[in-house]
Design a protein around this motif. Structure first.
Motif, PDB file in Angstrom:
ATOM      1  N   ILE A   3       0.835  -1.204   0.000  1.00 23.70           N
ATOM      2  CA  ILE A   3       0.000   0.000   0.000  1.00 23.70           C
ATOM      3  C   ILE A   3       0.875   1.261   0.000  1.00 23.70           C
ATOM      4  O   ILE A   3       0.538   2.260  -0.624  1.00 23.70           O
ATOM      5  CB  ILE A   3      -0.991  -0.028   1.179  1.00 23.70           C
ATOM      6  N   HIS A   4       2.024   1.187   0.651  1.00 27.85           N
ATOM      7  CA  HIS A   4       2.920   2.354   0.673  1.00 27.85           C
ATOM      8  C   HIS A   4       3.587   2.566  -0.689  1.00 27.85           C
ATOM      9  O   HIS A   4       3.783   3.708  -1.110  1.00 27.85           O
ATOM     10  CB  HIS A   4       3.960   2.226   1.778  1.00 27.85           C
ATOM     11  N   ASP A   5       3.905   1.485  -1.378  1.00 30.54           N
ATOM     12  CA  ASP A   5       4.440   1.613  -2.735  1.00 30.54           C
ATOM     13  C   ASP A   5       3.414   2.288  -3.642  1.00 30.54           C
ATOM     14  O   ASP A   5       3.737   3.157  -4.439  1.00 30.54           O
ATOM     15  CB  ASP A   5       4.799   0.247  -3.327  1.00 30.54           C
ATOM     16  N   PHE A   6       2.161   1.858  -3.487  1.00 28.29           N
ATOM     17  CA  PHE A   6       1.074   2.430  -4.275  1.00 28.29           C
ATOM     18  C   PHE A   6       0.905   3.913  -3.959  1.00 28.29           C
ATOM     19  O   PHE A   6       0.751   4.737  -4.857  1.00 28.29           O
ATOM     20  CB  PHE A   6      -0.209   1.652  -3.996  1.00 28.29           C
ATOM     21  N   GLU A   7       0.986   4.246  -2.683  1.00 25.19           N
ATOM     22  CA  GLU A   7       0.876   5.650  -2.267  1.00 25.19           C
ATOM     23  C   GLU A   7       1.987   6.479  -2.924  1.00 25.19           C
ATOM     24  O   GLU A   7       1.720   7.542  -3.488  1.00 25.19           O
ATOM     25  CB  GLU A   7       0.986   5.765  -0.750  1.00 25.19           C
ATOM     26  N   HIS A   8       3.214   6.010  -2.859  1.00 25.38           N
ATOM     27  CA  HIS A   8       4.337   6.762  -3.434  1.00 25.38           C
ATOM     28  C   HIS A   8       4.202   6.906  -4.943  1.00 25.38           C
ATOM     29  O   HIS A   8       4.526   7.954  -5.506  1.00 25.38           O
ATOM     30  CB  HIS A   8       5.670   6.116  -3.062  1.00 25.38           C
ATOM     31  N   LYS A   9       3.684   5.878  -5.588  1.00 31.28           N
ATOM     32  CA  LYS A   9       3.472   5.956  -7.030  1.00 31.28           C
ATOM     33  C   LYS A   9       2.420   7.018  -7.363  1.00 31.28           C
ATOM     34  O   LYS A   9       2.597   7.826  -8.276  1.00 31.28           O
ATOM     35  CB  LYS A   9       3.051   4.590  -7.557  1.00 31.28           C
ATOM     36  N   LEU A  10       1.322   7.028  -6.616  1.00 33.24           N
ATOM     37  CA  LEU A  10       0.263   8.012  -6.857  1.00 33.24           C
ATOM     38  C   LEU A  10       0.732   9.435  -6.564  1.00 33.24           C
ATOM     39  O   LEU A  10       0.468  10.360  -7.337  1.00 33.24           O
ATOM     40  CB  LEU A  10      -0.961   7.691  -5.996  1.00 33.24           C
TER      41      LEU A  10
END
Length: 71
Positions: A3-10
């Motif tokens: 979820i943190h990877d996704f957050e950083h990507k967004l």
């Protein structure tokens, strides 16, 4: 992907638009950045996953709005 990877990507995607964004898009991007971080924090701490889903929907709507404005 976590979820943190996704957050950083967004957040990176929003940040990459700053140079070409209109005032309205900058406002929307800032607004979404706050909601993305809040949604991730809430999901990470076991809060209602619906909140996380809602922010993803908001981001999709924002992306569609940006595409419409650029065409």
């Amino acid at each position: 992907m976590t979820i943190h990877d996704f957050e950083h990507k967004l957040l990176g995607l929003i940040d990459s638009m700053v140079a070409t964004a209109t005032d309205d898009e900058l406002f929307a991007g800032g607004y979404l950045r706050g909601h993305i971080s809040l949604a991730v924090a809430r999901a990470w701490h076991g809060a209602d996953i619906a909140y996380f889903v809602n922010f993803v929907v908001a981001l999709v709507v924002y992306g569609g709005y940006r595409r419409l404005r650029s065409s």
